[in-house]
Design an enzyme around this catalytic site. Structure first.
Site, PDB file in Angstrom:
ATOM      1  CG  ASP A   1      -2.056   0.593   0.867  1.00 40.31           C
ATOM      2  OD1 ASP A   1      -2.718   1.371  -0.253  1.00 40.31           O
ATOM      3  OD2 ASP A   1      -3.088   1.561   1.211  1.00 40.31           O
TER       4      ASP A   1
ATOM      5  CE1 TYR B   1      -0.876   8.482   4.263  1.00 39.10           C
ATOM      6  CE2 TYR B   1       1.399   9.395   4.299  1.00 39.10           C
ATOM      7  CZ  TYR B   1      -0.127   8.980   4.492  1.00 39.10           C
ATOM      8  OH  TYR B   1      -0.469   9.790   6.356  1.00 39.10           O
TER       9      TYR B   1
ATOM     10  CG  HIS C   1      -4.495  10.748   3.072  1.00 43.55           C
ATOM     11  ND1 HIS C   1      -5.459  10.013   4.174  1.00 43.55           N
ATOM     12  CD2 HIS C   1      -3.957   9.273   3.341  1.00 43.55           C
ATOM     13  CE1 HIS C   1      -5.932   8.982   4.317  1.00 43.55           C
ATOM     14  NE2 HIS C   1      -4.730   9.008   4.134  1.00 43.55           N
TER      15      HIS C   1
ATOM     16  CE  LYS D   1      -3.923   1.373   7.322  1.00 47.01           C
ATOM     17  NZ  LYS D   1      -4.644   2.476   6.133  1.00 47.01           N
TER      18      LYS D   1
ATOM     19  CB  THR E   1      -6.334   7.741   1.651  1.00 45.04           C
ATOM     20  OG1 THR E   1      -6.565   6.622   2.179  1.00 45.04           O
ATOM     21  CG2 THR E   1      -8.287   8.210   1.481  1.00 45.04           C
TER      22      THR E   1
END
Lengths: 435, 435
Positions: free
Chosen positions: B135, B137, B142, B261, B367
């Protein structure tokens, strides 16, 4: 609860005579790997005995086993052990008991010759497909030592004694002993620099860890109760979770280590089962001033995996030593019994949110440093954050690893009334960065 | 470099008439999924067209394809797309071109009836085996919004504009749209409490992300040059990376998010290929005051994946709304073009240390919040850290998710001169915590 049984009997010997004496693999051990002899053969499961390997594919095609042991051998004969691991404790025990009988000196029959191979001629691969690899941080001595380098006044974070801290690791770059990897390149930023730069890692380090393999998985949404954890853990190996400290320092906020870890992680090829390890359980006594863990981390069974008395050693052999024919030099000794969190606690914590563990998943224990400074499981600790280089016997100095350095971990268990069993070794050499 | 070609022609229509008009899946899209109709059938690859699915297993057994397109269809006909993904861009393009011709209104022949199924009757599974999920970022909006909740004076960490921050995620708990999961339980500590407690998450949130699937992998030790990244990226989906904010706050130091998560992550079933997305590339202009990325993150090809103009929408339907027959209400809109780091930069960064990416690996974008507060991709941001509940049209309030809430993401691309293509949707409902 794994009970002691006739397979643990210290008086057992094997007709494979190399197993009797100083081998890591006496008949009481019987660890599993995936191996082959020739490069044009399929990999298949094998069990170590002395200097040899029981070829489970060959054995499964004889009529020497029956029932659950035969089914287990058929599953373990495949290139990867996942299906066997998923079968669960009864199957693992049945195969172990059958192998113990077949290999015992008391057994008048020998295995057919094609069922035994020599380890010296074997090549290994990852023993199973690792769906997910998770690294924990279970040594409070390591966490304190590393924390004190960054926060001298407050080395241990407030969550440490409550949460078995862990993070997701990278599965693709896992390999077995002998894995060759180039020194990783990446972004680093010197403390006095205003901008980062790109280049080969300058603070390359090993991490002395144990690997824990999940056996039977749990279903998505169904946490594993700590008292059932023994049904879900297959066995353990040695584990070197290589680390690029300078890359880590610049990248790890706010989401944790990433490229500083994902370039390589190396395991020993043999998985020693939890049943083989049962005699060496030991009790970890938390200081009385430490908090009692939350109920989901407390076991009615006195935490059966408790801590485990596994003596660990780390050796270095530099290129200069190798050229001079000098043997590897020991850098440190430690022991897995110092782990603040047990395997059962890791498994219960990992799944408490409903996360599904799958057969073959790997948990790293985190660097296993002991309470004394010389029991540190990484160069970062031994060299006090790189500030005090250690001097090797030949006069060479190391704060972090140099190209050509070979790092080897060994591990074994011994206890009065039982034989010594070993893990073999995990060894890997640092290659220069690619230009 | 992916070039525009006849498959992108806005004038193309299909004899599958539902594809012509307002469908997410016009003939210019042709996304891939793994589906089946009956529960006793094998899953196989399929391609969406209008309200239908081209059954690739059925198609591959006709003689309508030949050469590389036929080989690609045979690989894509398997239960998981990994083998097809590993074949690389020429194979993906060959199959796309052949399907475009077969499905075109200009083609006088229709596919045999058994080669087409209705999406309304299909069940989906994960389109491929995800070996590792990472993941990122990549939304600076965000990162700034979340950072400002914790560090009002210094919201963005110093590494953000240099490092495409990412961390390893959990692959086992990934599933496709419709994934049901119970509210996770775990350790949390209230700011005013002296000790943590255990219980159901109180700050459950969604994260509006895009998923990026790796196509052809790279070998261990061989980084992917940013200018070759297009050969290694297969396509994209919608991605909801559910988050337990209160669990995260207590666990994440020092190694990053873990149980906050790993309880569930949900993707849309259809993978829209990078070739289908080629017309919607857009340029991201960094503020001139921002640093130029290090050379390994700069592309000679003007960063061909550049940013991508993908409009994203997030909807909520509460249990009360569902009971009253009220349609889902939009919580926010955002766009993937705001991403500070491109897909090419994510791929180059991820592999620069030698880490091997494998076909089917999933990258989360992080996000995707836009520059305006109402473009936030999570409730954490919309509710200002839970301090200002948002009021829904029916008067209900939400700071974080309640049991029974259904969250749906939709996404699409449109640009003058091209048709609109969509991603379908990802939808999932929060079940109560298990007692």
């Amino acid at each position: 609860m794994i009970t002691l049984n006739s397979t643990h009997d210290a008086n057992l010997t094997s007709w494979v005579t190399s197993a009797n004496g100083h081998s890591d693999f006496p008949i009481q051990n019987l660890p599993f790997a995936s191996f082959r002899i020739h490069s044009n053969e399929a990999f298949r499961g094998g069990v170590a005995i002395g200097d040899s390997i029981v070829d489970l594919a060959a054995l499964a095609s004889t009529s020497l086993l029956s029932g659950l042991a035969q089914q287990a051998a058929e599953a373990a004969a495949k290139p990867q052990l996942n299906e066997f691991m998923q079968m669960g404790q009864p199957a693992w025990s049945a195969l172990r008991a059958a192998l113990s009988q077949l290999l015992s000196s008391d057994n008048s029959e020998r295995l057919p010759a094609h069922c035994l191979q020599l380890q010296s001629q074997a090549h290994y691969q990852m023993p199973c497909h690792v769906g997910d690899y998770t690294d924990f941080y279970t040594s409070i001595h390591h966490a304190t030592a590393v924390g004190s380098l960054f926060r001298p006044d407050n080395p241990l974070l407030p969550n440490y004694k409550w949460v078995p801290i862990g993070y997701h690791g990278r599965a693709s770059s896992l390999d077995v002993s002998g894995q060759a990897f180039h020194r990783p390149s990446g972004q680093t930023k010197a403390p006095d620099a205003s901008t980062p730069s790109f280049g080969p890692c300058k603070r390359l380090d090993y991490e002395l860890e144990m690997g824990i393999f999940i056996g039977q998985g749990n279903e998505f949404g169904h946490p594993i109760d700590i008292d059932d954890s023994h049904q879900h853990v297959f066995g353990m190996c040695l584990f070197n979770d290589w680390s690029a400290r300078d890359i880590q320092a610049w990248e790890y906020q706010p989401l944790g280590p990433f490229l500083s870890k994902s370039f390589a992680s190396t395991i020993s090829p043999w998985i020693v089962t939890m049943e083989a390890l049962a005699p060496y359980r030991s009790q970890y006594l938390r200081p009385e001033s430490d908090p009692t863990p939350l109920p989901y981390l407390c076991s009615d069974n006195n935490d059966e995996f408790g801590s485990m008395d596994i003596e660990l050693e780390c050796f270095i052999q530099t290129e200069t030593m190798r050229a001079a024919g000098e043997a590897p030099q020991r850098l440190s000794r430690s022991n897995f019994r110092h782990s603040y969190w047990t395997i059962a606690q890791m498994v219960a914590h990992h799944s408490v949110n409903g996360c599904n563990l799958r057969a073959g998943d790997l948990l790293g224990s985190g660097t296993q440093s002991g309470p004394e400074a010389e029991e540190a499981g990484s160069l970062l600790e031994l060299s006090k954050g790189g500030k005090q280089a250690i001097t090797l016997a030949n006069g060479e100095q190391r704060s972090f690893l140099a190209d050509g350095d070979t790092i080897t971990f060994r591990g074994h268990c011994e206890r009065q009334g039982f034989v010594r069993i070993g893990f073999g070794q995990v060894e890997s050499t640092v290659l220069p960065a690619k230009s």
